[in-house]
Design an enzyme around this catalytic site. Structure first.
Site, PDB file in Angstrom:
ATOM      1  N   LYS A 176      42.828  90.772  37.528  1.00 48.16           N
ATOM      2  CA  LYS A 176      42.414  89.502  38.139  1.00 48.16           C
ATOM      3  C   LYS A 176      41.069  89.034  37.591  1.00 48.16           C
ATOM      4  O   LYS A 176      40.892  87.857  37.238  1.00 48.16           O
ATOM      5  CB  LYS A 176      42.327  89.666  39.658  1.00 48.16           C
ATOM      6  CG  LYS A 176      41.588  88.555  40.401  1.00 48.16           C
ATOM      7  CD  LYS A 176      42.248  87.189  40.210  1.00 48.16           C
ATOM      8  CE  LYS A 176      41.385  86.048  40.761  1.00 48.16           C
ATOM      9  NZ  LYS A 176      41.144  86.116  42.198  1.00 48.16           N
ATOM     10  N   ILE A 177      40.115  89.943  37.518  1.00 51.89           N
ATOM     11  CA  ILE A 177      38.781  89.589  37.042  1.00 51.89           C
ATOM     12  C   ILE A 177      38.835  89.105  35.595  1.00 51.89           C
ATOM     13  O   ILE A 177      38.183  88.124  35.220  1.00 51.89           O
ATOM     14  CB  ILE A 177      37.829  90.782  37.210  1.00 51.89           C
ATOM     15  CG1 ILE A 177      37.530  91.008  38.702  1.00 51.89           C
ATOM     16  CG2 ILE A 177      36.539  90.574  36.433  1.00 51.89           C
ATOM     17  CD1 ILE A 177      36.884  92.343  38.999  1.00 51.89           C
TER      18      ILE A 177
END
Length: 296
Positions: A176-177
């Site tokens: 996600k990051i």
């Protein structure tokens, strides 16, 4: 234990959390209890069968599965840790699912502390928009062991249409990051291209239309570029520059930990910081295009 797992707790009923909680209440077939520091979302969710709770501890007392959707890793740590934190009150066999965007090192630390109490931990950060949260069509990247993932998959499917099991705990946050990092770097590139085209006498709509037909096409172009950067539309109550700066900080923290320079991410971070310093921190994060257009 089955009785506990029949009840779901949800902490954090903000822009994304409220519709996710509502979808869980409507689709999961389980009792859903919610908590937020604000009364308004709890009042709205009451009409959908969500039971309001006075504090997170009440959720730990009743619910075998608890979801978190909080705006920062600091709040996740505050809710989970300490003598009165969730992990001190949850029971062996319970499941804690963090749907916030949280630093990877914190995620893995919380998972270790959960395991000490026999609590299963999963990171399941979300991607896409408020509309996707409303529709239950989020993209969710999950870090968990196979057994925990199998247990929470039907619940996550109430909130998202694209679920990716990325590996063990922490993997969902990594993906996600990095997704956010790539998206933000792409919007910087699109903003630079638009600024150059405008000064060189080429219409921005023509530029982006041509990009969409060629090798520069991307989700970021069609959504952030065409719908925000080009018309200069940056509403509040969307994913703000301040939140984007926070998420990018997590990416840079991860990059440093594994020994990668990530120069492009540093550039995007500088743009976001300048946007915040200009007073645009609460606006939709593609507002960084203003910094590019003004020459920094």
């Amino acid at each position: 234990m089955e009785e506990r797992l029949a009840e779901i707790g949800f902490i954090g009923l903000g822009v994304m959390g409220e519709p996710m909680c509502r979808n869980l209440a409507g689709k999961s077939g389980r009792v859903v209890r919610g908590f937020d520091v604000r009364e308004e979302p709890l009042a709205r969710l009451a009409g959908h069968g969500v039971l309001a709770t006075a504090n997170p501890n009440e959720l730990a007392d009743h619910c075998g599965v608890i979801f978190l959707s909080l705006p920062s890793g600091e709040l996740v740590a505050e809710i989970c840790e300490g003598a009165n934190g969730l992990l001190a009150r949850m029971s062996a066999g319970d499941i804690l699912v963090d749907m916030s965007t949280t630093p990877v090192d914190l995620t893995r630390r919380l998972a270790e502390r959960a395991a000490e109490r026999g609590v299963h931990f999963a990171d399941a950060p979300i991607a896409r928009t408020r509309v996707a949260a409303e529709q239950g069509s989020l993209s969710i990247t999950v870090g968990a062991d196979e057994r925990t993932y199998a247990a929470i998959n039907p619940l996550l499917a109430c909130c998202g249409t694209d679920l990716t099991h990325c590996g063990p705990v922490g993997s969902g946050q990594v993906v996600k990051i990095l997704n956010n990092m790539v998206m933000m770097e792409t919007v910087v590139a699109l903003s630079e291209a638009l600024a150059i085209a405008n000064r060189a006498g080429v219409d921005g709509a023509t530029l982006f239309d041509a990009f969409a037909k060629g090798s520069a096409d991307s989700f970021a172009l069609r959504n952030h570029g065409m719908k925000a950067v080009l018309p200069q539309t940056f509403p509040e109550r969307a994913f703000s520059a301040a939140y984007a700066y926070k998420d990018l900080g997590y990416a840079l923290r991860l990059a440093e930990a594994v020994g990668v320079q990530a120069e492009g991410a540093h550039v995007a971070g500088a743009m976001l910081r300048k946007s915040i310093e200009r007073g645009d921190g609460e606006l939709y994060w593609p507002v960084i295009s203003r910094v590019v257009a003004s020459g920094g």
